[in-house]
Scaffold this motif. Structure first.
Motif: not given
Length: 296
Positions: A59-68
């Motif tokens: 989930v942390i990675g998904i958040g970083i991927g979406i925002i970035g």
């Protein structure tokens, strides 16, 4: 190390969910984390500690991927369309060997063979993912969505629909958002919310909150609901489910090329871009294959 690898895989899932035509579910399959991602969601209340341990880095990675990638997606698809698409084709196809290995293992375990039903599942789902972009898109808006009560209600249901499709391998949640006419509105609202956060613009933050929270709640409910169905299919009809996923995965590149409009301009791609695209496609494939083997 395992935590970091799952964060990286989550980033790829997040990026995939931002690109219309690319499936976050397919990326999860290709990266070898789909099964544990789904089982952690469906079994969250039975063993929440174990589920949190698995879901947290993803989930942390998904958040970083979406925002970035929210900032990069429009530029990459408009200025470097072919190279960007080829990179994701490689990322998707790199997981096929692991997917095939898993399917063969299930066939051996259940003593199953490829039958007519499996072929129908493959062809049917291939047709779905290829045909979805050809349905056309709704009236899009490039403006930031307003946090009105009506919009909040609509966005809740849009979130449910989009999230359900995000979890299904081969089906692009962002593409569904585009068809519903909310893709650019959501993207621009996220960008506006992040910009408002930098300068602490309270009015813009409140509007973004009123838009993104109901959408986010809908996303969570949609993921939880479809995860139960997916888990049932893997448990009761595993080989047919794998056959359908193969159809979805193999159809994804066609959906990507069609949805970005790239298929109309393939004859305009320069030799340099063609070479770079093929190189990045191979690199993406090797990367996905390596990450999938690490998971295995």
């Amino acid at each position: 190390m395992a935590f970091l690898l799952d964060v990286i895989k989550g980033i790829f899932m997040g990026i995939a969910n931002v690109i219309p035509g690319v499936s976050g579910g397919t990326m999860a399959v290709s990266l070898g984390i789909y099964d544990k991602f789904i089982s952690s969601i469906t079994g969250f209340f039975k063993n929440w500690r174990k589920s949190c341990k698995i879901l947290l880095p993803i989930v942390i990675g998904i958040g970083i991927g979406i925002i970035g990638f929210t900032y990069a997606i429009e530029y990459l698809l408009s200025q470097h369309t072919f190279v960007t698409c080829m990179t994701f084709v490689g990322l998707i196809f790199g997981g096929l060997p692991m997917l095939y290995t898993d399917m063969r293992a299930k066939m051996t375990e259940t003593k199953s063979k490829i039958g007519v039903g499996n072929v129908i599942a493959f062809v049917g789902l291939f047709a779905v993912v290829v045909g979805l972009p050809m349905l056309g898109v709704g009236s899009e808006t490039s403006s930031v969505l307003a946090g009105t009560p009506v919009n909040m209600l609509i966005l809740f249901f849009v979130g449910v629909i989009a999230a359900a499709t995000m979890v299904i391998p081969g089906v692009s949640g962002s593409l569904v958002l585009m068809i519903l006419g909310y893709y650019y509105g959501i993207i621009n609202t996220i960008k506006n919310f992040l910009e408002a956060l930098k300068v602490m613009d309270l009015d813009a933050l409140l509007n973004g909150f009123l838009v993104l929270v109901p959408f986010g709640i809908g996303v969570l409910i949609g993921i939880a609901g479809i995860a139960k169905i997916i888990e049932y299919l893997f448990n009761k009809h595993s080989v047919m489910t794998y056959s359908a996923i193969f159809g979805l995965v193999l159809g994804s590149p066609i959906a990507i090329f069609y949805n970005t409009g790239l298929y109309k301009h393939l004859n305009e791609v320069s030799i340099i871009k063609l070479f770079l695209g093929l190189i990045l496609c191979i690199i993406g494939g090797v990367m996905t294959y390596y990450l999938g083997k690490k998971e295995a």
